[in-house]
Scaffold this active site. Structure first.
Site, PDB file in Angstrom:
ATOM      1  N   LYS A 168     -16.297 -36.850  31.075  1.00  0.00           N
ATOM      2  CA  LYS A 168     -14.956 -37.102  31.621  1.00  0.00           C
ATOM      3  C   LYS A 168     -14.925 -38.456  32.327  1.00  0.00           C
ATOM      4  O   LYS A 168     -14.016 -39.253  32.166  1.00  0.00           O
ATOM      5  CB  LYS A 168     -14.554 -35.988  32.587  1.00  0.00           C
TER       6      LYS A 168
ATOM      7  N   LYS B  75      -7.840 -39.043  19.654  1.00  0.00           N
ATOM      8  CA  LYS B  75      -7.730 -37.641  20.076  1.00  0.00           C
ATOM      9  C   LYS B  75      -8.452 -36.730  19.084  1.00  0.00           C
ATOM     10  O   LYS B  75      -9.022 -35.729  19.462  1.00  0.00           O
ATOM     11  CB  LYS B  75      -6.262 -37.221  20.184  1.00  0.00           C
TER      12      LYS B  75
ATOM     13  N   TRP C 200       5.663 -25.451  17.308  1.00  0.00           N
ATOM     14  CA  TRP C 200       4.212 -25.549  17.433  1.00  0.00           C
ATOM     15  C   TRP C 200       3.694 -24.184  16.961  1.00  0.00           C
ATOM     16  O   TRP C 200       3.811 -23.182  17.682  1.00  0.00           O
ATOM     17  CB  TRP C 200       3.831 -25.826  18.876  1.00  0.00           C
TER      18      TRP C 200
ATOM     19  N   ASN D 247      10.535 -20.411  22.058  1.00  0.00           N
ATOM     20  CA  ASN D 247       9.259 -21.005  22.464  1.00  0.00           C
ATOM     21  C   ASN D 247       8.523 -19.939  23.257  1.00  0.00           C
ATOM     22  O   ASN D 247       9.042 -19.437  24.247  1.00  0.00           O
ATOM     23  CB  ASN D 247       9.473 -22.257  23.320  1.00  0.00           C
ATOM     24  N   GLY D 248       7.317 -19.565  22.807  1.00  0.00           N
ATOM     25  CA  GLY D 248       6.540 -18.552  23.523  1.00  0.00           C
ATOM     26  C   GLY D 248       5.885 -17.602  22.530  1.00  0.00           C
ATOM     27  O   GLY D 248       5.809 -17.881  21.337  1.00  0.00           O
TER      28      GLY D 248
ATOM     29  N   GLU E 212     -15.621 -41.541  29.659  1.00  0.00           N
ATOM     30  CA  GLU E 212     -14.675 -41.809  28.549  1.00  0.00           C
ATOM     31  C   GLU E 212     -13.334 -42.352  29.057  1.00  0.00           C
ATOM     32  O   GLU E 212     -12.609 -42.993  28.309  1.00  0.00           O
ATOM     33  CB  GLU E 212     -14.456 -40.571  27.696  1.00  0.00           C
TER      34      GLU E 212
ATOM     35  N   GLU F 294     -20.245 -32.228  30.803  1.00  0.00           N
ATOM     36  CA  GLU F 294     -18.796 -32.461  30.708  1.00  0.00           C
ATOM     37  C   GLU F 294     -18.308 -33.357  31.836  1.00  0.00           C
ATOM     38  O   GLU F 294     -17.467 -34.230  31.611  1.00  0.00           O
ATOM     39  CB  GLU F 294     -18.060 -31.128  30.700  1.00  0.00           C
TER      40      GLU F 294
ATOM     41  N   HIS G 124     -38.951 -37.096  34.813  1.00  0.00           N
ATOM     42  CA  HIS G 124     -39.736 -37.495  33.642  1.00  0.00           C
ATOM     43  C   HIS G 124     -39.273 -38.841  33.090  1.00  0.00           C
ATOM     44  O   HIS G 124     -39.278 -39.052  31.881  1.00  0.00           O
ATOM     45  CB  HIS G 124     -39.667 -36.402  32.573  1.00  0.00           C
TER      46      HIS G 124
ATOM     47  N   CYS H 229       6.467 -25.513  21.541  1.00  0.00           N
ATOM     48  CA  CYS H 229       7.711 -25.733  20.801  1.00  0.00           C
ATOM     49  C   CYS H 229       8.713 -26.440  21.714  1.00  0.00           C
ATOM     50  O   CYS H 229       8.601 -26.432  22.919  1.00  0.00           O
ATOM     51  CB  CYS H 229       8.310 -24.397  20.366  1.00  0.00           C
TER      52      CYS H 229
ATOM     53  N   ARG I  48       5.493 -32.997  22.867  1.00  0.00           N
ATOM     54  CA  ARG I  48       4.991 -31.627  23.033  1.00  0.00           C
ATOM     55  C   ARG I  48       4.171 -31.178  21.839  1.00  0.00           C
ATOM     56  O   ARG I  48       3.495 -30.153  21.886  1.00  0.00           O
ATOM     57  CB  ARG I  48       6.156 -30.662  23.254  1.00  0.00           C
TER      58      ARG I  48
HETATM   59  C1  AGP Z   1     -13.317 -34.940  24.959  1.00  0.00           C
HETATM   60  O1  AGP Z   1     -12.653 -35.354  26.152  1.00  0.00           O
HETATM   61  C2  AGP Z   1     -13.235 -35.977  23.873  1.00  0.00           C
HETATM   62  N1  AGP Z   1     -11.887 -36.331  23.626  1.00  0.00           N
HETATM   63  C3  AGP Z   1     -14.041 -35.627  22.643  1.00  0.00           C
HETATM   64  O2  AGP Z   1     -15.374 -35.508  23.030  1.00  0.00           O
HETATM   65  C4  AGP Z   1     -13.656 -34.322  21.916  1.00  0.00           C
HETATM   66  O3  AGP Z   1     -14.016 -33.216  22.716  1.00  0.00           O
HETATM   67  C5  AGP Z   1     -14.432 -34.258  20.593  1.00  0.00           C
HETATM   68  O4  AGP Z   1     -14.037 -35.362  19.809  1.00  0.00           O
HETATM   69  C6  AGP Z   1     -14.206 -32.961  19.805  1.00  0.00           C
HETATM   70  O5  AGP Z   1     -12.855 -32.877  19.451  1.00  0.00           O
HETATM   71  P1  AGP Z   1     -12.322 -31.466  18.868  1.00  0.00           P
HETATM   72  O6  AGP Z   1     -12.492 -30.456  19.957  1.00  0.00           O
HETATM   73  O7  AGP Z   1     -10.884 -31.726  18.528  1.00  0.00           O
HETATM   74  O8  AGP Z   1     -13.142 -31.113  17.667  1.00  0.00           O
END
Ligand code: AGP
Length: 608
Positions: A485, A603, A75, A101-102, A488, A481, A504, A2, A27
């Site tokens: 990272k 996102k 939020w 906020n909290g 991407e 992961e 393999h 928030c 935010r």
């Molecule tokens: C992760 O860094 C990516 N932005 C992407 O793989 C993300 O994790 C994936 O699109 C799933 O998103 P969500 O957790 O909002 O469902």
């Protein structure tokens, strides 16, 4: 999180508050509101959705004249995003207004207490409890009422408060949730973060925990919760406005990496009651937990990677079979869901189309779905039968970090809870794991604060063409992961491989100088992973090892070693991922990539 803005001074408050809230939009929020004293009474206007709606509703504040007020962008945590739940909140006779906020952790008990005393609630929020408590303790002295309330609430809060019969002052209070105050020749300001008031003043004072600020037109006084006045030293902000939104960090991704200790702690602590794990939102009795025959975890991207980790943790601890699918596969492969199956859908945004479709497919077949979601009120949160929120706050950077870490610990809590109910772990193991969980935030912070080595190492690989991440068991999940990272945000090709699988076929790609990151956090597999490291080194690879303190033998096979603190092997992902996040980040920064908004990515992938 928030956003809070307050003002008292010579100018009209509403436009200043709206302008400040607009500078806090980064935010993340789902509703907004303002309370302004017009000379006679406090007026409140609220709206759901973007701040623009509130601006239009109030004609940019002109419809709310007055020289003092408080504003809020919400939020949602307790209660869906709607008008009733938006802030500010009033007491019953509308003479006290509060923004918050909290999370007030004991709000349910306090709500019952106030209801029993005859108070009526308009909203589902924890914040409204504060408005009625202030009313209950208010006998004409705002500071006295505030301190009485603070001695009775637990949790985190940044507050803006105003009293209709004290129109010459507003109050700010802080515990855990950030809050600053500032002053210029026209008045005094409250804000959740620097960007909101940087336009008006660069001289701000950070409100510390359990401090109360009384703000008047031309001065501010600071108090402890025991009403003792204290002196505070202001600081001068030398950031530019854009940097200020990131709290002084260069990118949101770095800021969010550094928020991981708090998001991990915020996700764990509300679910630890004494020495017990209490996951109320699970809504499952012990018998229902014992009846689980199989768990299907469905997600995308990084959320899927936490699911892969959860498979090892849940099967290892609770001995429940776990199947993990990427959602885009699950929804079209006519999955076999049998009686006793629990489906868990993991999603930061709660809006990922494939994950939402998998949820609907599971429910259509009559199976209960547990959502592990970060965005309150999102589609997956609303449609899941039960939701376990990850209290990571809004995640702005496309590459997830703090939400990923919060998802991991949410899954650990579930696994330990299931194991305890099924008695597949004993009391000593249970207690030991809780202690290890509680240590994670500090250990993450330690890794973040010692980032120099991985930062220097990353600078050597800005020109890399291919990077491989290998590991066995949970280390394979970590590799997935770590690889994502890197690729991407730096656009460098990378693959994650089960270390035993490399020979393999893919090992044919290893050339002189190819970087292979070997993740080795599982003591039972140390030797096996060392063998794989030797295999790739024999073909010219440069091996970066990420391993636990004490695993000195690995130095014989690795060219460069990053050590992580000791923790329960099941929780190693939470620590090993930190240097890998930093590696990807600094390689991307070194390449001049748009770290927060990488090309081709969104996102939240709300399309198939
Ligand atoms: C992760 O860094 C990516 N932005 C992407 O793989 C993300 O994790 C994936 O699109 C799933 O998103 P969500 O957790 O909002 O469902």
């Amino acid at each position: 999180m928030c956003g809070i803005v307050g003002y008292i001074g010579k100018k009209q408050a509403a436009p200043i508050i709206l302008d400040g809230l607009a500078r806090l939009e980064y935010r993340g929020y789902d509703s907004a509101g303002m309370a302004i004293f017009d000379g006679e009474r406090i007026n409140i206007k609220k709206s759901v959705g973007r701040l623009k709606i509130l601006e239009n509703l109030t004609h940019d504040g002109k419809m709310m004249p007055g020289l003092l007020g408080i504003g809020h962008t919400r939020w949602a945590t307790h209660g869906a995003p709607n008008n009733e739940n938006s802030h500010p909140h009033f007491n019953e006779d509308e003479t006290i207004a509060v923004v918050h906020n909290g999370i007030i952790e004991n709000y349910l008990a306090l709500r019952k207490k106030m209801t029993d005393k005859g108070y009526h609630f308009r909203s589902e929020t924890d914040t409204e409890v504060l408005a009625h408590l202030l009313d209950y303790y208010y006998k004409g002295n705002p500071l006295e009422a505030i301190t009485k309330v603070l001695h009775r609430v637990s949790g985190s809060y940044a507050l803006g408060i105003m009293f209709a019969d004290h129109p010459d002052e507003i109050f700010a209070v802080r515990k855990d949730s950030p809050l600053i105050v500032g002053q210029n020749e026209d008045g005094c300001f409250i804000a959740s973060d620097v960007p909101a008031i940087l336009k008006y003043t660069r001289t701000v004072t950070y409100v510390e925990n359990q401090e109360i600020v009384r703000l008047r037109e031309d001065h501010m006084h600071f108090y402890t919760v025991d009403e003792e006045e204290i002196a505070k030293t202001p600081v001068t902000i030398d950031w530019d406005a854009n940097a200020a939104e990131k709290g002084g960090y260069e990118h949101f991704m770095l800021k969010e990496m550094y928020e991981q200790p708090k998001t991990v702690s915020d996700t764990i602590s509300p679910r630890l009651k004494g020495n017990e794990i209490v996951i109320e939102e699970l809504n499952m009795s012990d018998d229902e937990i014992r009846a689980i025959k199989k768990i299907h975890i469905v997600a995308c991207g990084s959320a899927y990677h936490t699911g892969v980790t959860a498979k090892y943790v849940m099967e290892g601890l609770a001995r429940i079979p776990v199947e993990v699918d990427v959602a885009s596969e699950f929804r079209y492969r006519n999955p076999i869901l049998e009686e006793g199956a629990l489906v868990i859908v993991i999603s930061q945004s709660g809006e990922t189309a494939d994950s939402l479709a998998a949820l609907r497919e599971s429910k259509a077949r009559g199976f209960k779905v547990l959502g592990i979601v970060n965005v309150v009120g999102s589609s997956i949160a609303r449609e899941a039968d039960n939701v376990m929120y990850t209290w990571a706050g809004p995640e702005i950077a496309v590459a997830t970090t703090k939400a990923y870490s919060a998802q991991l610990v949410a899954l650990y809590l579930l696994a330990i809870k299931f194991a305890q109910v099924k008695e597949t772990i004993d009391e000593i193991e249970f207690d030991g794991m809780l202690e290890d969980l509680k240590r994670l935030p500090d250990q993450i912070e330690l890794l973040l604060n010692n980032k120099q080595r991985i930062q220097r190492f990353a600078n050597r690989y800005i020109g890399a063409k291919d990077v491989f991440f290998i590991g066995r068991g949970i280390d394979y999940a970590i590799s997935l992961e770590g690889s994502l990272k890197l690729k991407e945000i730096s656009y460098i090709h990378s693959e994650a491989y089960a270390a035993g699988e490399l020979k393999h076929g893919t090992i044919s790609l290893i050339e002189e100088g190819t970087l292979v990151a070997a993740v080795s956090t599982q003591p039972a597999l140390y030797q096996k992973t060392i063998s794989n490291m030797v295999e790739v080194k024999a073909r010219g690879a440069f091996v970066l090892a990420v391993t636990c303190e004490g695993n000195k033998e690995i130095e014989k096979a690795a060219d460069y070693v990053i050590y992580i603190p000791e923790t329960n092997a099941y929780f190693a992902n939470s620590l090993a991922i930190i240097p890998l996040q930093l590696f990807g980040y600094y390689v991307a920064v070194g390449k001049g990539c748009d770290v927060d908004k990488p090309r081709n990515l969104a996102k939240s992938v709300t399309v198939e």
